[in-house]
Design an enzyme around this catalytic site. Structure first.
Site, PDB file in Angstrom:
ATOM      1  N   ARG A 180       1.079  -1.157   0.063  1.00  0.00           N
ATOM      2  CA  ARG A 180      -0.204   0.069   0.013  1.00  0.00           C
ATOM      3  C   ARG A 180       1.089   1.213  -0.399  1.00  0.00           C
ATOM      4  O   ARG A 180       0.242   2.009  -0.198  1.00  0.00           O
ATOM      5  CB  ARG A 180      -1.238  -0.161   1.096  1.00  0.00           C
ATOM      6  CG  ARG A 180      -1.704  -1.072   0.865  1.00  0.00           C
ATOM      7  CD  ARG A 180      -3.095  -1.146   2.339  1.00  0.00           C
ATOM      8  NE  ARG A 180      -4.590  -1.735   1.869  1.00  0.00           N
ATOM      9  CZ  ARG A 180      -5.686  -1.742   2.032  1.00  0.00           C
ATOM     10  NH1 ARG A 180      -4.968  -2.546   3.984  1.00  0.00           N
ATOM     11  NH2 ARG A 180      -6.462  -2.177   1.765  1.00  0.00           N
TER      12      ARG A 180
ATOM     13  N   GLY B 116      -6.300  -5.882   1.352  1.00  0.00           N
ATOM     14  CA  GLY B 116      -4.867  -5.429   1.709  1.00  0.00           C
ATOM     15  C   GLY B 116      -4.376  -7.201   2.294  1.00  0.00           C
ATOM     16  O   GLY B 116      -3.168  -6.882   1.964  1.00  0.00           O
TER      17      GLY B 116
ATOM     18  N   LYS C 134     -12.912 -10.749   8.272  1.00  0.00           N
ATOM     19  CA  LYS C 134     -13.949  -9.227   8.829  1.00  0.00           C
ATOM     20  C   LYS C 134     -15.282  -9.822   8.334  1.00  0.00           C
ATOM     21  O   LYS C 134     -15.774  -9.059   6.975  1.00  0.00           O
ATOM     22  CB  LYS C 134     -13.824  -7.990   7.642  1.00  0.00           C
ATOM     23  CG  LYS C 134     -12.135  -7.194   8.275  1.00  0.00           C
ATOM     24  CD  LYS C 134     -11.965  -6.191   7.906  1.00  0.00           C
ATOM     25  CE  LYS C 134     -10.616  -5.645   7.723  1.00  0.00           C
ATOM     26  NZ  LYS C 134     -10.556  -4.365   6.195  1.00  0.00           N
TER      27      LYS C 134
HETATM   28  P1  ADP Z   1      -9.035  -8.565   3.249  1.00  0.00           P
HETATM   29  O1  ADP Z   1      -7.382  -7.158   3.668  1.00  0.00           O
HETATM   30  O2  ADP Z   1      -8.369  -8.843   1.951  1.00  0.00           O
HETATM   31  O3  ADP Z   1      -9.480  -7.955   2.811  1.00  0.00           O
HETATM   32  P2  ADP Z   1      -9.132  -9.710   5.950  1.00  0.00           P
HETATM   33  O4  ADP Z   1      -9.303  -9.010   6.581  1.00  0.00           O
HETATM   34  O5  ADP Z   1     -10.681  -9.903   5.859  1.00  0.00           O
HETATM   35  O6  ADP Z   1      -8.954  -9.861   4.048  1.00  0.00           O
HETATM   36  O7  ADP Z   1      -9.250 -11.189   6.261  1.00  0.00           O
HETATM   37  C1  ADP Z   1      -7.328 -11.527   6.265  1.00  0.00           C
HETATM   38  C2  ADP Z   1      -7.295 -12.184   7.512  1.00  0.00           C
HETATM   39  O8  ADP Z   1      -8.121 -13.282   7.023  1.00  0.00           O
HETATM   40  C3  ADP Z   1      -5.740 -12.689   7.454  1.00  0.00           C
HETATM   41  O9  ADP Z   1      -4.825 -12.255   8.367  1.00  0.00           O
HETATM   42  C4  ADP Z   1      -6.066 -14.245   7.674  1.00  0.00           C
HETATM   43  O10 ADP Z   1      -5.094 -15.267   8.906  1.00  0.00           O
HETATM   44  C5  ADP Z   1      -7.267 -14.715   8.274  1.00  0.00           C
HETATM   45  N1  ADP Z   1      -8.406 -16.018   7.908  1.00  0.00           N
HETATM   46  C6  ADP Z   1      -8.417 -16.172   7.067  1.00  0.00           C
HETATM   47  N2  ADP Z   1      -9.000 -17.195   7.135  1.00  0.00           N
HETATM   48  C7  ADP Z   1      -9.075 -17.818   8.806  1.00  0.00           C
HETATM   49  C8  ADP Z   1      -9.820 -18.655   9.621  1.00  0.00           C
HETATM   50  N3  ADP Z   1     -10.447 -20.052   9.283  1.00  0.00           N
HETATM   51  N4  ADP Z   1      -9.761 -18.198  10.646  1.00  0.00           N
HETATM   52  C9  ADP Z   1      -9.152 -17.243  10.933  1.00  0.00           C
HETATM   53  N5  ADP Z   1      -8.898 -15.925  10.278  1.00  0.00           N
HETATM   54  C10 ADP Z   1      -8.591 -16.188   9.062  1.00  0.00           C
HETATM   55 MG    MG Z   2      -7.556  -7.190   5.736  1.00  0.00          MG
END
Ligand code: ADP
Ligand code: MG
Length: 402
Positions: free
Chosen positions: A36, A359, A201
């Site tokens: 970023r 992100g 999220k």
């Molecule tokens: P982005 O930033 O791409 O929008 P998010 O912030 O929603 O994505 O989610 C990213 C996080 O989700 C990562 O840190 C990852 O470790 C977590 N994650 C993915 N799958 C799981 C899971 N099954 N349980 C807990 N955390 C998870």
């Molecule tokens: Mg995120």
């Protein structure tokens, strides 16, 4: 029409507040992915070349409206200095005497970075008056606003929305680039069009599902959000991430998908761990029997299983347009990164447009060793992109329109 930087006139000697999204992942104060920051550099360089005096502001993480050292932007100032090849003055406060002083010492083409916007309760307040009064303090620092934090344009926050109403405001080049790609996804995308969702999220993302349904042919769901979907199907999910109050919404969404003929691709197997740690014991079980692992009701799903990874990859690589937001598992731990890696690999094989947004998703593809150029576009915005794809009006863009 979005007011772009081309409309901003002569910027020499002007004080420019530049709203960026420098919300990078940090571990023990070290930036683990600077994507970023790098994405923000072209606009900053353009303003430097124009002779502006630049005050960059951003949020980082979700501090509770008060200073919290672990969310300081100080490490970002250092990285920014390296990338720009010139000093970046760091102001330890976003507004007030310190910020004013930092701004005062800048010469034309000089840059300062203000401390985390969200250390101030006004930035993300639900109360419009509070946001307005913080925006007024920010406005003291500049003559114009350049809004370039694409990742936050879906949020009605002081530096994104109210400030843009107070000062002459323009969209930066990153926002312009992001919108060009998103337009390709919304204006007659080539089909089949697939959206892949995951990440943590959960409530944010479950909210967008219903609105995306009429737009897409396939929805592929993994990551932390999938357990609420599995729970809606009546399966027990142990200690996996779960938003119990969203189960009913998800049920509605599943029946709408059926009516609309949208294919919903869900995992058939899950990697269940004994605890949330990189060296936790783990087992792969059927997605409808998560509590059947040897960890029983204490097990937590940290990745999609290998069978699901294969099916997800197939759904992705056979699509003509793909948007992916949210890792399929806890990719930060090598044992639980396989699902994310399989999906990322499949995106690189798409004959058509494949976009990664968010992100952590963008950080994941780089951390897993993929070359950025293998993807059609890596967007800095996850939530913002999804809301744009839903067809929602994004306040931070709306306010930059003539
Ligand atoms: P982005 O930033 O791409 O929008 P998010 O912030 O929603 O994505 O989610 C990213 C996080 O989700 C990562 O840190 C990852 O470790 C977590 N994650 C993915 N799958 C799981 C899971 N099954 N349980 C807990 N955390 C998870
Ligand atoms: Mg995120």
């Amino acid at each position: 029409m979005l007011r772009s930087l081309d409309n901003a006139g002569n910027l020499a000697g002007k004080r420019v507040i530049l709203r960026c999204d420098l919300n990078v992942p940090l571990k023990d104060g070290i930036i683990t992915d600077d994507g970023r920051i790098r994405a923000s550099v072209p606009t900053i360089k353009r303003l430097i070349a124009a002779g502006a005096r630049i005050a960059i502001c951003s949020h980082l993480g979700r501090p509770e409206g008060a200073p919290d050292a672990k969310y300081s932007l100080a490490p970002v100032a250092t990285r920014l200095e390296e990338l720009l090849g010139q000093p970046v003055v760091f102001a330890q406060d976003t507004v007030g005497a310190q910020a004013v002083a930092a701004m005062k010492i800048l010469k034309d083409g000089g840059v300062c970075l203000l401390e985390n916007l969200r250390f101030n309760p006004g930035e993300a307040s639900k109360d419009e008056a509070e946001r307005n009064s913080f925006a007024k303090e920010l406005a003291e620092l500049g003559d114009i606003l350049v809004s370039d934090g694409f990742g936050v344009v879906h949020r009605k926050q002081a530096s994104v929305y109210e400030l843009a109403e107070l000062l002459p405001s323009y969209a930066g080049d990153l926002i312009a680039t992001e919108l060009e790609v998103l337009k390709q996804l919304t204006e007659s995308p080539k089909r089949p069009y697939t959206v892949v969702l995951g990440g943590s999220k959960v409530s944010d993302k479950l909210g967008v599902l219903g609105h995306l349904l009429p737009k897409v042919d396939r929805l592929v769901i993994g990551g932390g959000m999938v357990f609420t979907v599995l729970a809606a199907l009546g399966h027990k999910v142990g200690k996996s991430l779960l938003e119990a109050d969203q189960i009913e919404t998800v049920k509605t969404f599943l029946s709408q998908a059926k009516e609309l003929g949208v294919e919903v691709v869900l995992p058939t197997d899950i990697v269940v761990a004994a605890s949330f740690s990189p060296d936790a014991q783990f087992e792969t079980v059927s997605a409808d029997a998560i509590e059947g692992s040897s960890f029983g009701a204490n097990g937590l799903g940290l990745d999609i299983g290998p069978e699901s990874a294969k099916a997800f990859a197939q759904a992705v690589s056979s699509s003509a347009t793909v948007f992916w937001n949210g890792p399929m598992g806890v990719f930060e731990f090598a044992n639980f990164a396989h699902g994310t890696k399989a999906v990322a690999q499949a995106l690189t094989e798409v004959q058509g447009l494949a976009v990664v947004g968010g992100g952590d998703s963008a950080a994941a593809v780089r951390a897993l060793g993929f070359d950025e150029s293998a993807f059609g576009h890596i967007s800095t915005g996850g939530g913002a992109s999804l809301e744009y794809l839903e067809g929602k009006v994004l306040p931070g863009l709306e306010v930059l329109n003539d």
